[in-house]
Design a protein around this motif. Structure first.
Motif, PDB file in Angstrom:
ATOM      1  N   ILE A 163       0.845  -1.432   0.009  1.00  0.00           N
ATOM      2  CA  ILE A 163       0.154  -0.153   0.086  1.00  0.00           C
ATOM      3  C   ILE A 163       0.975   1.294   0.116  1.00  0.00           C
ATOM      4  O   ILE A 163       0.810   2.152  -0.610  1.00  0.00           O
ATOM      5  CB  ILE A 163      -0.922  -0.047   1.267  1.00  0.00           C
ATOM      6  CG1 ILE A 163      -2.016  -1.190   1.226  1.00  0.00           C
ATOM      7  CG2 ILE A 163      -1.810   1.374   1.250  1.00  0.00           C
ATOM      8  CD1 ILE A 163      -2.666  -1.378   2.264  1.00  0.00           C
ATOM      9  N   ALA A 164       1.824   1.202   0.840  1.00  0.00           N
ATOM     10  CA  ALA A 164       2.861   2.471   1.008  1.00  0.00           C
ATOM     11  C   ALA A 164       3.473   2.727  -0.476  1.00  0.00           C
ATOM     12  O   ALA A 164       3.528   3.886  -0.899  1.00  0.00           O
ATOM     13  CB  ALA A 164       3.778   2.211   2.207  1.00  0.00           C
ATOM     14  N   THR A 165       3.911   1.508  -1.136  1.00  0.00           N
ATOM     15  CA  THR A 165       4.543   1.589  -2.533  1.00  0.00           C
ATOM     16  C   THR A 165       3.382   2.209  -3.331  1.00  0.00           C
ATOM     17  O   THR A 165       3.973   3.123  -4.293  1.00  0.00           O
ATOM     18  CB  THR A 165       5.192   0.224  -2.865  1.00  0.00           C
ATOM     19  OG1 THR A 165       5.993  -0.188  -1.764  1.00  0.00           O
ATOM     20  CG2 THR A 165       5.933   0.477  -4.144  1.00  0.00           C
ATOM     21  N   GLY A 166       2.384   1.817  -3.340  1.00  0.00           N
ATOM     22  CA  GLY A 166       1.238   2.414  -4.008  1.00  0.00           C
ATOM     23  C   GLY A 166       0.906   3.925  -4.062  1.00  0.00           C
ATOM     24  O   GLY A 166       1.130   4.689  -4.929  1.00  0.00           O
ATOM     25  N   PHE A 167       0.875   4.483  -2.783  1.00  0.00           N
ATOM     26  CA  PHE A 167       0.967   5.854  -2.366  1.00  0.00           C
ATOM     27  C   PHE A 167       2.054   6.474  -3.124  1.00  0.00           C
ATOM     28  O   PHE A 167       2.052   7.337  -3.316  1.00  0.00           O
ATOM     29  CB  PHE A 167       0.769   5.730  -0.916  1.00  0.00           C
ATOM     30  CG  PHE A 167      -0.374   5.648  -0.109  1.00  0.00           C
ATOM     31  CD1 PHE A 167      -1.469   4.923  -0.705  1.00  0.00           C
ATOM     32  CD2 PHE A 167      -0.747   6.406   0.995  1.00  0.00           C
ATOM     33  CE1 PHE A 167      -2.548   4.868  -0.005  1.00  0.00           C
ATOM     34  CE2 PHE A 167      -1.728   6.354   1.653  1.00  0.00           C
ATOM     35  CZ  PHE A 167      -2.876   5.548   1.071  1.00  0.00           C
ATOM     36  N   LEU A 168       3.366   6.007  -2.831  1.00  0.00           N
ATOM     37  CA  LEU A 168       4.524   6.589  -3.351  1.00  0.00           C
ATOM     38  C   LEU A 168       4.712   6.610  -4.793  1.00  0.00           C
ATOM     39  O   LEU A 168       4.802   7.912  -5.434  1.00  0.00           O
ATOM     40  CB  LEU A 168       5.963   5.980  -3.032  1.00  0.00           C
ATOM     41  CG  LEU A 168       7.121   6.294  -3.357  1.00  0.00           C
ATOM     42  CD1 LEU A 168       7.343   7.668  -2.870  1.00  0.00           C
ATOM     43  CD2 LEU A 168       8.447   5.171  -3.037  1.00  0.00           C
ATOM     44  N   LEU A 169       3.844   5.737  -5.839  1.00  0.00           N
ATOM     45  CA  LEU A 169       4.155   5.586  -7.204  1.00  0.00           C
ATOM     46  C   LEU A 169       3.030   6.868  -7.462  1.00  0.00           C
ATOM     47  O   LEU A 169       3.199   7.695  -8.191  1.00  0.00           O
ATOM     48  CB  LEU A 169       3.512   4.507  -7.610  1.00  0.00           C
ATOM     49  CG  LEU A 169       4.534   3.598  -7.544  1.00  0.00           C
ATOM     50  CD1 LEU A 169       3.751   2.071  -7.995  1.00  0.00           C
ATOM     51  CD2 LEU A 169       5.759   3.560  -8.622  1.00  0.00           C
ATOM     52  N   GLN A 170       1.845   7.105  -6.683  1.00  0.00           N
ATOM     53  CA  GLN A 170       0.779   8.132  -6.994  1.00  0.00           C
ATOM     54  C   GLN A 170       1.237   9.424  -6.531  1.00  0.00           C
ATOM     55  O   GLN A 170       1.205  10.383  -7.501  1.00  0.00           O
ATOM     56  CB  GLN A 170      -0.674   7.631  -6.251  1.00  0.00           C
ATOM     57  CG  GLN A 170      -1.679   8.660  -6.267  1.00  0.00           C
ATOM     58  CD  GLN A 170      -1.792   9.828  -5.886  1.00  0.00           C
ATOM     59  OE1 GLN A 170      -0.951  10.199  -4.940  1.00  0.00           O
ATOM     60  NE2 GLN A 170      -2.667  10.893  -6.490  1.00  0.00           N
ATOM     61  N   ALA A 171       2.070   9.477  -5.460  1.00  0.00           N
ATOM     62  CA  ALA A 171       2.498  10.796  -4.990  1.00  0.00           C
ATOM     63  C   ALA A 171       3.611  11.434  -6.144  1.00  0.00           C
ATOM     64  O   ALA A 171       3.484  12.403  -6.494  1.00  0.00           O
ATOM     65  CB  ALA A 171       3.132  10.746  -3.808  1.00  0.00           C
ATOM     66  N   LEU A 172       4.556  10.459  -6.584  1.00  0.00           N
ATOM     67  CA  LEU A 172       5.456  10.817  -7.716  1.00  0.00           C
ATOM     68  C   LEU A 172       4.661  11.303  -8.910  1.00  0.00           C
ATOM     69  O   LEU A 172       5.058  12.236  -9.527  1.00  0.00           O
ATOM     70  CB  LEU A 172       6.333   9.616  -8.019  1.00  0.00           C
ATOM     71  CG  LEU A 172       7.286   9.352  -6.637  1.00  0.00           C
ATOM     72  CD1 LEU A 172       7.922   7.839  -6.874  1.00  0.00           C
ATOM     73  CD2 LEU A 172       8.447  10.324  -6.504  1.00  0.00           C
ATOM     74  N   HIS A 173       3.662  10.418  -9.428  1.00  0.00           N
ATOM     75  CA  HIS A 173       3.051  10.654 -10.458  1.00  0.00           C
ATOM     76  C   HIS A 173       2.238  12.269 -10.468  1.00  0.00           C
ATOM     77  O   HIS A 173       2.475  12.964 -11.132  1.00  0.00           O
ATOM     78  CB  HIS A 173       2.023   9.645 -10.830  1.00  0.00           C
ATOM     79  CG  HIS A 173       1.094   9.915 -11.992  1.00  0.00           C
ATOM     80  ND1 HIS A 173       1.531  10.085 -13.406  1.00  0.00           N
ATOM     81  CD2 HIS A 173      -0.225  10.329 -11.845  1.00  0.00           C
ATOM     82  CE1 HIS A 173       0.389  10.282 -14.097  1.00  0.00           C
ATOM     83  NE2 HIS A 173      -0.620  10.351 -13.328  1.00  0.00           N
ATOM     84  N   ASN A 174       1.630  12.317  -9.064  1.00  0.00           N
ATOM     85  CA  ASN A 174       0.941  13.826  -8.860  1.00  0.00           C
ATOM     86  C   ASN A 174       1.865  15.001  -8.931  1.00  0.00           C
ATOM     87  O   ASN A 174       1.313  15.804  -9.330  1.00  0.00           O
ATOM     88  CB  ASN A 174       0.194  13.514  -7.688  1.00  0.00           C
ATOM     89  CG  ASN A 174      -0.781  14.726  -7.288  1.00  0.00           C
ATOM     90  OD1 ASN A 174      -1.475  15.065  -8.096  1.00  0.00           O
ATOM     91  ND2 ASN A 174      -0.061  15.329  -6.305  1.00  0.00           N
ATOM     92  N   ALA A 175       3.060  14.662  -8.654  1.00  0.00           N
ATOM     93  CA  ALA A 175       4.150  15.638  -8.607  1.00  0.00           C
ATOM     94  C   ALA A 175       4.520  15.911 -10.098  1.00  0.00           C
ATOM     95  O   ALA A 175       5.213  16.768 -10.151  1.00  0.00           O
ATOM     96  CB  ALA A 175       5.335  15.355  -7.760  1.00  0.00           C
TER      97      ALA A 175
END
Ligand code: IYR
Length: 236
Positions: A163-175
């Motif tokens: 889940i944390a890795t998914g959040f990280l991917l989403q955050a990087l993409h969003n940035a």
């Protein structure tokens, strides 16, 4: 059913706070936000051609902070992120990963796996491991609890770190960054290179992030996303 009400609000271990930062959106706005988020997230593609262009450390820091908000078993947060910008260390990771990938592609993977990878066009060459400005090695902690004491058992470690890795991917993409999930097999070499303790942690995934190189491509195969009917059942 008997509802047990927490009586002792003085106990810091068991106290609760009001949910004060939940935001309720009007129904229409909720629908629009769900649609917008889908439209944004479907623009995330794994790419393998990264530019050298630098990315500010503070962006990576905030994306890791976002990953660290993920839910986890007993709130033990059984993850550690090693963000690597250092060229020498990236070079070591590339060399170790490529050696493993060579044997993987030369047969260790087995015929079925290699067939499944063909449409992606991947091979043992991983120049992006050196070229991308940041590699983020995600480690899963078997032990340590909330206070990282090294002994307390962690729970649902894979689920939590996923889940944390998914959040990280989403955050990087969003940035506004491109990402690639990379899982050289076996990944244990990352433990030594990143200076982590193999008694407590296992490497979980390597995330490559940065700007796409000019002319970066996506394999057509990767654009075949399953439909909602394929991936979901609604029981109403
Ligand atoms: N780790 C290898 C092979 C690989 C495996 C899967 I499953 C992929 O979806 C993509 C690649 C590599 O990175 O080339």
């Amino acid at each position: 059913m008997i509802l047990k009400v927490q009586g002792n609000h003085m106990s810091s271990l068991e106290s609760h706070y009001p949910l004060s930062d939940f935001i309720e959106y009007p129904a229409e706005e909720m629908s629009a936000r769900a649609e917008q988020n889908y439209q944004q997230l479907k623009r995330r593609h794994s790419i393998r051609q990264f530019s050298h262009r630098p990315v500010a450390k503070e962006v990576i820091e905030n994306c890791i902070r976002a990953a660290g908000t993920a839910p986890s078993g007993a709130n033990h947060q059984p993850w550690h992120f090693v963000a690597i910008h250092n060229s020498q260390v990236k070079g070591q990771i590339r060399q170790a990963a490529e050696e493993l990938e060579q044997s993987f592609y030369q047969g260790r993977a087995g015929q079925e796996w290699l067939e499944a990878l063909k449409p992606l066009g991947t091979d043992a060459d991983k120049p992006y491991l050196e070229k991308a400005p940041w590699l983020i090695a995600v480690f899963a902690k078997k032990k340590g609890g909330l206070n990282n004491d090294g002994e307390q058992t962690n729970y649902y470690v894979h689920e939590s770190v996923g889940i944390a890795t998914g959040f990280l991917l989403q955050a990087l993409h969003n940035a506004g960054l491109a990402t690639l999930t990379h899982t050289p097999k076996p990944m244990s070499f990352l433990t030594g290179i990143c200076g982590r303790d193999s008694d407590v942690e296992r490497p979980y995934m390597l995330i490559v992030t940065g700007y796409p190189d000019t002319g970066a491509t996506i394999p057509a195969h990767a654009l075949n996303k399953k439909t909602l009917d394929d991936i979901a059942t609604f029981i109403e």
